[in-house]
Design a protein around this motif. Structure first.
Motif, PDB file in Angstrom:
ATOM      1  N   LEU A  25      58.435  93.247 -16.752  1.00  0.00           N
ATOM      2  CA  LEU A  25      58.557  93.219 -15.300  1.00  0.00           C
ATOM      3  C   LEU A  25      59.251  91.938 -14.823  1.00  0.00           C
ATOM      4  N   VAL A  26      59.101  90.851 -15.558  1.00  0.00           N
ATOM      5  CA  VAL A  26      59.812  89.614 -15.223  1.00  0.00           C
ATOM      6  C   VAL A  26      61.322  89.854 -15.308  1.00  0.00           C
ATOM      7  N   ALA A  27      61.768  90.512 -16.374  1.00  0.00           N
ATOM      8  CA  ALA A  27      63.194  90.830 -16.514  1.00  0.00           C
ATOM      9  C   ALA A  27      63.643  91.764 -15.398  1.00  0.00           C
ATOM     10  N   VAL A  28      62.829  92.755 -15.062  1.00  0.00           N
ATOM     11  CA  VAL A  28      63.154  93.689 -13.978  1.00  0.00           C
ATOM     12  C   VAL A  28      63.307  92.932 -12.663  1.00  0.00           C
ATOM     13  N   ARG A  29      62.388  92.026 -12.366  1.00  0.00           N
ATOM     14  CA  ARG A  29      62.456  91.265 -11.110  1.00  0.00           C
ATOM     15  C   ARG A  29      63.740  90.424 -11.058  1.00  0.00           C
ATOM     16  N   ALA A  30      64.109  89.828 -12.173  1.00  0.00           N
ATOM     17  CA  ALA A  30      65.342  89.034 -12.214  1.00  0.00           C
ATOM     18  C   ALA A  30      66.559  89.926 -11.968  1.00  0.00           C
ATOM     19  N   PRO A  54      66.255 106.183 -26.801  1.00  0.00           N
ATOM     20  CA  PRO A  54      66.466 107.358 -25.944  1.00  0.00           C
ATOM     21  C   PRO A  54      66.701 106.945 -24.491  1.00  0.00           C
ATOM     22  N   GLY A  55      67.720 107.534 -23.884  1.00  0.00           N
ATOM     23  CA  GLY A  55      68.024 107.250 -22.491  1.00  0.00           C
ATOM     24  C   GLY A  55      69.118 106.223 -22.286  1.00  0.00           C
ATOM     25  N   VAL A  56      69.520 105.507 -23.351  1.00  0.00           N
ATOM     26  CA  VAL A  56      70.632 104.576 -23.221  1.00  0.00           C
ATOM     27  C   VAL A  56      71.907 105.400 -23.072  1.00  0.00           C
ATOM     28  N   VAL A  57      72.655 105.138 -21.991  1.00  0.00           N
ATOM     29  CA  VAL A  57      73.913 105.832 -21.746  1.00  0.00           C
ATOM     30  C   VAL A  57      75.019 104.784 -21.787  1.00  0.00           C
ATOM     31  N   PHE A  90      67.965 100.497 -15.531  1.00  0.00           N
ATOM     32  CA  PHE A  90      68.966  99.894 -14.655  1.00  0.00           C
ATOM     33  C   PHE A  90      70.342 100.303 -15.153  1.00  0.00           C
ATOM     34  N   SER A  91      71.322 100.196 -14.262  1.00  0.00           N
ATOM     35  CA  SER A  91      72.702 100.484 -14.640  1.00  0.00           C
ATOM     36  C   SER A  91      73.573  99.341 -14.139  1.00  0.00           C
ATOM     37  N   LEU A 103      76.983 101.211 -17.988  1.00  0.00           N
ATOM     38  CA  LEU A 103      75.877 101.303 -18.941  1.00  0.00           C
ATOM     39  C   LEU A 103      74.612 101.639 -18.177  1.00  0.00           C
ATOM     40  N   GLU A 104      73.823 102.542 -18.710  1.00  0.00           N
ATOM     41  CA  GLU A 104      72.498 102.829 -18.176  1.00  0.00           C
ATOM     42  C   GLU A 104      71.505 102.488 -19.277  1.00  0.00           C
ATOM     43  N   ILE A 105      70.549 101.615 -18.936  1.00  0.00           N
ATOM     44  CA  ILE A 105      69.655 101.064 -19.956  1.00  0.00           C
ATOM     45  C   ILE A 105      68.208 101.200 -19.506  1.00  0.00           C
ATOM     46  N   PRO A 106      67.391 101.916 -20.273  1.00  0.00           N
ATOM     47  CA  PRO A 106      65.955 101.933 -19.971  1.00  0.00           C
ATOM     48  C   PRO A 106      65.368 100.540 -20.220  1.00  0.00           C
TER      49      PRO A 106
END
Length: 166
Positions: A25-30, A54-57, A90-91, A103-106
């Protein structure tokens, strides 16, 4: 057995999982901050992820070049950084060899996150996806940052340890 030598019982609560989720969540907030405000000063992010997760585009040419792991740098030339409202992915649009790519990255695919400007870094254990036949990939280490060693927060600091005997 002395009182301080009593073994610590196994937890029935998933503290390791909760701690890992909190660190992600720290990385997500950044990333959310950078998407909303841009990156202030010299801040920039090294984001390392498992390309097999799975889910990496990503474009096939990049997947061929980085079949297991990739580190992207979010600094000056990235666009359209978007964190999914669920905070699970995130993308971002980046150019590789002058060719723009999205890039789409879970978030669960992240293996490391660092901001070399402030020598901050996190390493993650890949989360297992249910109902997959592939074994969980081994955790990896991000390449060293040229600005000096990052202050890495490791879950090992929070794991139970046997009592020290005198």
């Amino acid at each position: 057995m002395a009182e301080d030598e009593t073994p610590i019982p196994d937890s029935l609560l998933p503290y390791d999982l909760w701690t890992e989720e909190a660190l992600r969540l720290v990385a997500v907030r950044a990333l959310q901050f950078a998407a909303r405000e841009g990156l202030p000063g010299g801040h920039h992010f090294y984001v390392t992820f498992d390309t097999r997760y799975p889910g990496v585009v990503m474009p096939d040419r990049l997947r061929a070049q980085y079949p297991e792991e990739m580190t992207i740098v979010l600094q000056h030339q990235f666009r359209d950084l978007v964190v999914d409202p669920s905070e699970r992915s995130f993308s971002v649009k980046l150019s590789f060899g002058g060719v723009p790519s999205t890039l789409e990255i879970p978030v669960a695919a992240l293996t490391a996150f660092a901001d070399p400007e402030v020598r901050f870094g996190l390493q993650f254990v890949l989360q297992t996806i249910a109902n997959t036949d592939e074994p969980e990939p081994a955790p990896t280490v991000a390449p060293p940052v040229e600005t000096g060693p990052a202050d890495v927060v490791s879950l090992d600091a929070f794991r139970r340890r046997p009592p020290v005997k005198d």
